[in-house]
Design a protein around this motif. Structure first.
Motif, PDB file in Angstrom:
ATOM      1  N   HIS A 119      -4.192  14.960  12.752  1.00  0.00           N
ATOM      2  CA  HIS A 119      -3.008  15.743  12.373  1.00  0.00           C
ATOM      3  C   HIS A 119      -2.710  15.689  10.876  1.00  0.00           C
ATOM      4  O   HIS A 119      -1.593  16.002  10.456  1.00  0.00           O
ATOM      5  N   VAL A 120      -3.678  15.289  10.079  1.00  0.00           N
ATOM      6  CA  VAL A 120      -3.439  15.153   8.644  1.00  0.00           C
ATOM      7  C   VAL A 120      -4.639  15.655   7.848  1.00  0.00           C
ATOM      8  O   VAL A 120      -5.738  15.844   8.388  1.00  0.00           O
ATOM      9  N   LYS A 121      -4.415  15.824   6.539  1.00  0.00           N
ATOM     10  CA  LYS A 121      -5.488  16.068   5.588  1.00  0.00           C
ATOM     11  C   LYS A 121      -5.338  15.034   4.484  1.00  0.00           C
ATOM     12  O   LYS A 121      -4.249  14.833   3.944  1.00  0.00           O
ATOM     13  N   ALA A 122      -6.451  14.366   4.170  1.00  0.00           N
ATOM     14  CA  ALA A 122      -6.416  13.332   3.138  1.00  0.00           C
ATOM     15  C   ALA A 122      -7.416  13.695   2.060  1.00  0.00           C
ATOM     16  O   ALA A 122      -8.628  13.783   2.304  1.00  0.00           O
ATOM     17  N   THR A 123      -6.921  13.927   0.864  1.00  0.00           N
ATOM     18  CA  THR A 123      -7.792  14.271  -0.266  1.00  0.00           C
ATOM     19  C   THR A 123      -7.314  13.554  -1.514  1.00  0.00           C
ATOM     20  O   THR A 123      -6.123  13.575  -1.849  1.00  0.00           O
ATOM     21  N   GLU A 124      -8.253  12.899  -2.197  1.00  0.00           N
ATOM     22  CA  GLU A 124      -7.982  12.257  -3.487  1.00  0.00           C
ATOM     23  C   GLU A 124      -6.762  11.339  -3.445  1.00  0.00           C
ATOM     24  O   GLU A 124      -5.886  11.369  -4.312  1.00  0.00           O
ATOM     25  N   GLY A 125      -6.687  10.530  -2.343  1.00  0.00           N
ATOM     26  CA  GLY A 125      -5.624   9.537  -2.243  1.00  0.00           C
ATOM     27  C   GLY A 125      -4.281  10.070  -1.846  1.00  0.00           C
ATOM     28  O   GLY A 125      -3.280   9.334  -1.883  1.00  0.00           O
ATOM     29  N   VAL A 126      -4.221  11.341  -1.459  1.00  0.00           N
ATOM     30  CA  VAL A 126      -2.949  11.936  -1.040  1.00  0.00           C
ATOM     31  C   VAL A 126      -3.065  12.380   0.421  1.00  0.00           C
ATOM     32  O   VAL A 126      -4.060  13.003   0.812  1.00  0.00           O
ATOM     33  N   LEU A 127      -2.031  12.082   1.181  1.00  0.00           N
ATOM     34  CA  LEU A 127      -2.011  12.428   2.602  1.00  0.00           C
ATOM     35  C   LEU A 127      -1.012  13.555   2.830  1.00  0.00           C
ATOM     36  O   LEU A 127       0.155  13.454   2.448  1.00  0.00           O
ATOM     37  N   ILE A 128      -1.483  14.638   3.456  1.00  0.00           N
ATOM     38  CA  ILE A 128      -0.603  15.749   3.807  1.00  0.00           C
ATOM     39  C   ILE A 128      -0.627  15.898   5.328  1.00  0.00           C
ATOM     40  O   ILE A 128      -1.693  16.068   5.930  1.00  0.00           O
ATOM     41  N   VAL A 129       0.548  15.802   5.953  1.00  0.00           N
ATOM     42  CA  VAL A 129       0.674  15.896   7.412  1.00  0.00           C
ATOM     43  C   VAL A 129       0.814  17.358   7.805  1.00  0.00           C
ATOM     44  O   VAL A 129       1.436  18.155   7.077  1.00  0.00           O
ATOM     45  N   ASP A 130       0.230  17.729   8.947  1.00  0.00           N
ATOM     46  CA  ASP A 130       0.302  19.112   9.425  1.00  0.00           C
ATOM     47  C   ASP A 130       1.742  19.611   9.398  1.00  0.00           C
ATOM     48  O   ASP A 130       2.679  18.883   9.781  1.00  0.00           O
ATOM     49  N   HIS A 131       1.905  20.865   9.002  1.00  0.00           N
ATOM     50  CA  HIS A 131       3.226  21.456   8.862  1.00  0.00           C
ATOM     51  C   HIS A 131       3.991  21.418  10.188  1.00  0.00           C
ATOM     52  O   HIS A 131       3.467  21.769  11.243  1.00  0.00           O
ATOM     53  N   GLY A 132       5.226  20.981  10.133  1.00  0.00           N
ATOM     54  CA  GLY A 132       6.109  20.980  11.300  1.00  0.00           C
ATOM     55  C   GLY A 132       5.960  19.791  12.212  1.00  0.00           C
ATOM     56  O   GLY A 132       6.717  19.647  13.181  1.00  0.00           O
ATOM     57  N   ARG A 133       5.003  18.909  11.944  1.00  0.00           N
ATOM     58  CA  ARG A 133       4.803  17.757  12.831  1.00  0.00           C
ATOM     59  C   ARG A 133       5.834  16.675  12.531  1.00  0.00           C
ATOM     60  O   ARG A 133       6.125  16.394  11.368  1.00  0.00           O
ATOM     61  N   THR A 134       6.389  16.095  13.566  1.00  0.00           N
ATOM     62  CA  THR A 134       7.329  14.977  13.427  1.00  0.00           C
ATOM     63  C   THR A 134       6.887  13.827  14.324  1.00  0.00           C
ATOM     64  O   THR A 134       6.204  14.029  15.325  1.00  0.00           O
ATOM     65  N   LEU A 135       7.276  12.626  13.955  1.00  0.00           N
ATOM     66  CA  LEU A 135       6.993  11.439  14.771  1.00  0.00           C
ATOM     67  C   LEU A 135       8.267  10.635  14.923  1.00  0.00           C
ATOM     68  O   LEU A 135       9.146  10.651  14.038  1.00  0.00           O
ATOM     69  N   GLU A 136       8.362   9.931  16.030  1.00  0.00           N
ATOM     70  CA  GLU A 136       9.471   9.012  16.251  1.00  0.00           C
ATOM     71  C   GLU A 136       9.060   7.616  15.810  1.00  0.00           C
ATOM     72  O   GLU A 136       7.878   7.258  15.874  1.00  0.00           O
ATOM     73  N   PRO A 137      10.026   6.818  15.337  1.00  0.00           N
ATOM     74  CA  PRO A 137       9.694   5.427  15.024  1.00  0.00           C
ATOM     75  C   PRO A 137       9.065   4.735  16.238  1.00  0.00           C
ATOM     76  O   PRO A 137       9.519   4.897  17.373  1.00  0.00           O
ATOM     77  N   GLY A 138       7.998   4.015  16.033  1.00  0.00           N
ATOM     78  CA  GLY A 138       7.301   3.313  17.109  1.00  0.00           C
ATOM     79  C   GLY A 138       6.165   4.106  17.724  1.00  0.00           C
ATOM     80  O   GLY A 138       5.398   3.561  18.531  1.00  0.00           O
ATOM     81  N   GLU A 139       6.025   5.403  17.346  1.00  0.00           N
ATOM     82  CA  GLU A 139       4.992   6.224  17.963  1.00  0.00           C
ATOM     83  C   GLU A 139       3.601   5.731  17.558  1.00  0.00           C
ATOM     84  O   GLU A 139       3.335   5.445  16.393  1.00  0.00           O
ATOM     85  N   ASN A 140       2.717   5.629  18.568  1.00  0.00           N
ATOM     86  CA  ASN A 140       1.330   5.175  18.409  1.00  0.00           C
ATOM     87  C   ASN A 140       1.231   3.717  17.962  1.00  0.00           C
ATOM     88  O   ASN A 140       0.233   3.300  17.360  1.00  0.00           O
ATOM     89  N   ILE A 141       2.258   2.956  18.302  1.00  0.00           N
ATOM     90  CA  ILE A 141       2.266   1.514  18.015  1.00  0.00           C
ATOM     91  C   ILE A 141       2.682   0.772  19.284  1.00  0.00           C
ATOM     92  O   ILE A 141       3.650   1.154  19.940  1.00  0.00           O
ATOM     93  N   VAL A 142       1.936  -0.294  19.632  1.00  0.00           N
ATOM     94  CA  VAL A 142       2.359  -1.205  20.697  1.00  0.00           C
ATOM     95  C   VAL A 142       3.029  -2.399  20.035  1.00  0.00           C
ATOM     96  O   VAL A 142       2.380  -3.131  19.268  1.00  0.00           O
ATOM     97  N   PRO A 143       4.323  -2.622  20.267  1.00  0.00           N
ATOM     98  CA  PRO A 143       5.019  -3.727  19.594  1.00  0.00           C
ATOM     99  C   PRO A 143       4.462  -5.087  19.996  1.00  0.00           C
ATOM    100  O   PRO A 143       3.904  -5.257  21.087  1.00  0.00           O
ATOM    101  N   SER A 144       4.630  -6.046  19.158  1.00  0.00           N
ATOM    102  CA  SER A 144       4.242  -7.420  19.467  1.00  0.00           C
ATOM    103  C   SER A 144       4.954  -7.899  20.736  1.00  0.00           C
ATOM    104  O   SER A 144       6.165  -7.734  20.874  1.00  0.00           O
ATOM    105  N   GLY A 145       4.204  -8.461  21.654  1.00  0.00           N
ATOM    106  CA  GLY A 145       4.774  -8.989  22.887  1.00  0.00           C
ATOM    107  C   GLY A 145       5.133  -7.952  23.927  1.00  0.00           C
ATOM    108  O   GLY A 145       5.682  -8.296  24.973  1.00  0.00           O
ATOM    109  N   ALA A 146       4.802  -6.668  23.675  1.00  0.00           N
ATOM    110  CA  ALA A 146       5.177  -5.620  24.636  1.00  0.00           C
ATOM    111  C   ALA A 146       4.399  -5.730  25.932  1.00  0.00           C
ATOM    112  O   ALA A 146       4.881  -5.343  26.998  1.00  0.00           O
ATOM    113  N   GLU A 147       3.182  -6.246  25.886  1.00  0.00           N
ATOM    114  CA  GLU A 147       2.363  -6.375  27.091  1.00  0.00           C
ATOM    115  C   GLU A 147       2.693  -7.657  27.846  1.00  0.00           C
ATOM    116  O   GLU A 147       2.764  -7.651  29.083  1.00  0.00           O
TER     117      GLU A 147
END
Length: 407
Positions: A119-147
């Protein structure tokens, strides 16, 4: 001896009651190497030795960043890279920054989400996220001790260990585990007509297949089979053979429990002080099954017809073996399937009919195999379960939901 013949449900309930008694008298415990514990019953729980995961873990290949920055749709400066097995040693991630991260790597302090690389483009050290995409805090992360939290039970005692349990134990640092000793189950086939499997039988003889089918079922149930020499149709010989099994935890007798003139098993058991808990059950095949207790062990008298022997083992002996092994719940095991065709039957007995079940489709389908009764090993060899026909049923229709006794 009991005079009333119980229904299948009543007989199963009786066996379950005695299995609970055995569960209260746990078998001996031994320490074994982890891989040697496969299919053994765990005697002590496996505990988490630390939080799982021990750090916030990325579940995607992508970039660790702040959800607020994604929502603001501003370019991010890529300040580093993290792979699994590394840890971020720089300053906490600040707003406007991103760190390339691989699946399984620890999410650095300051990041609260991971945006997927797709969902991104990375060129020359700069990251550009696809237009209109949003994420919630914690998305794609398993917190410590969650399992699992440190000290929590990962696998409880009484569990028969499968591959997933072995993996969990390894993850918690268990190079060895404590398991219950496997019960020893004696197998005594009776009958003048039986010859060893490596003999050529005469016209009036058959090979002793029951001892082998029972040994296989006992092994799959997690116990140690002890095959005794075949006992002829002689009461004194049968008594002697039964006595020779006194060092085993359970005795399975095959044949000699019907009403024939030369069926001496029950008389031999009585002479040795047996208490009969039930004699017979309203099932087919397997109606003549006998359950009781000798001074030194429980016993089952299983019918001599091979399919009757297999079915009664699954229904009655397997749950008792599970209890002798320290297993909290060991069967019998049932599933549901749709019947592939119409079937007519007679009410009065709960019937267990060999069937081929197709489990590869969304709704499993069962086809009853034509057979010539409980001595038909050739037909039953192609079955992978038994359709259970309730005692009140006169017919079943194609598409009916039926219970399957799993083998």
């Amino acid at each position: 001896m009991p005079e009333l013949i119980p229904t299948y449900t009543e007989a199963a309930s009786v066996v379950e009651e005695h299995a609970k008694i055995l569960l209260n008298n746990k078998p001996a415990v031994e320490q074994v190497q982890l891989l040697a514990s496969i299919h053994r019953v765990l005697a002590e729980p496996i505990f988490a030795d630390r939080d799982q995961p021990p750090f916030p873990r990325s579940t995607r290949d992508g970039f660790a960043c702040r959800a607020g920055d994604i929502s603001a749709a501003k370019p991010l400066r890529i300040i580093g890279q993290l792979k699994a097995g590394d840890t971020w040693r720089g300053a906490p991630l600040a707003s406007g920054e991103a760190i390339e991260i691989m699946t399984g790597a620890p999410v650095p302090t300051g990041a609260d989400c991971v945006v997927m690389v797709e969902h991104v483009k990375a060129t020359e050290g700069v990251l550009i996220v696809d237009h209109g995409r949003t994420l919630e805090p914690g998305e794609n992360i398993v917190p410590s001790g969650a399992e699992a939290k440190s000290g929590s039970v990962i696998v409880p005692a009484g569990t028969r260990l499968a591959a997933a349990h072995i993996a969990a134990a390894a993850a918690c640092g268990y190079a060895s585990v404590r398991v219950y000793a496997r019960p020893r189950v004696a197998i005594l086939a009776t009958g003048d007509e039986l010859v060893p499997v490596d003999h050529t039988p005469l016209t009036h003889q058959i090979r002793n297949s029951n001892s082998y089918s029972l040994a296989a079922q006992i092994t799959f149930a997690g116990a140690q089979p002890v095959i005794l020499p075949v006992a002829p149709d002689d009461e004194a010989e049968i008594e002697s053979a039964i006595s020779s099994a006194s060092g085993c935890d359970l005795l399975l007798l095959s044949g000699g429990v019907s009403m024939g003139k030369y069926d001496f098993v029950e008389q031999a058991l009585l002479a040795l002080g047996a208490e009969f808990i039930f004699t017979g059950a309203k099932i087919q095949p397997g109606r003549p099954v006998v359950f009781g207790k000798l001074p030194q062990q429980y016993f089952f008298g299983l019918p001599g017809n091979p399919i009757s022997t297999m079915v009664t083992f699954l229904l009655f002996a397997q749950p008792l073996i599970a209890a002798l092994s320290g297993e909290a719940s060991g069967g019998p095991h049932f599933a549901l399937a749709r019947l592939a065709h119409d079937y007519r039957t007679k009410p009065g007995l709960t019937r267990f009919l060999p069937a081929r079940i197709n489990f590869s489709i969304a709704s499993p389908q069962a086809t009853i195999i034509p057979w010539q009764g409980s001595g038909d090993l050739a037909s039953t060899a192609s079955a992978n379960g038994f359709v259970v026909v309730p005692s009140h049923a006169e017919s079943l229709a194609a598409g009916d939901s039926v219970s399957i006794l799993l083998t």
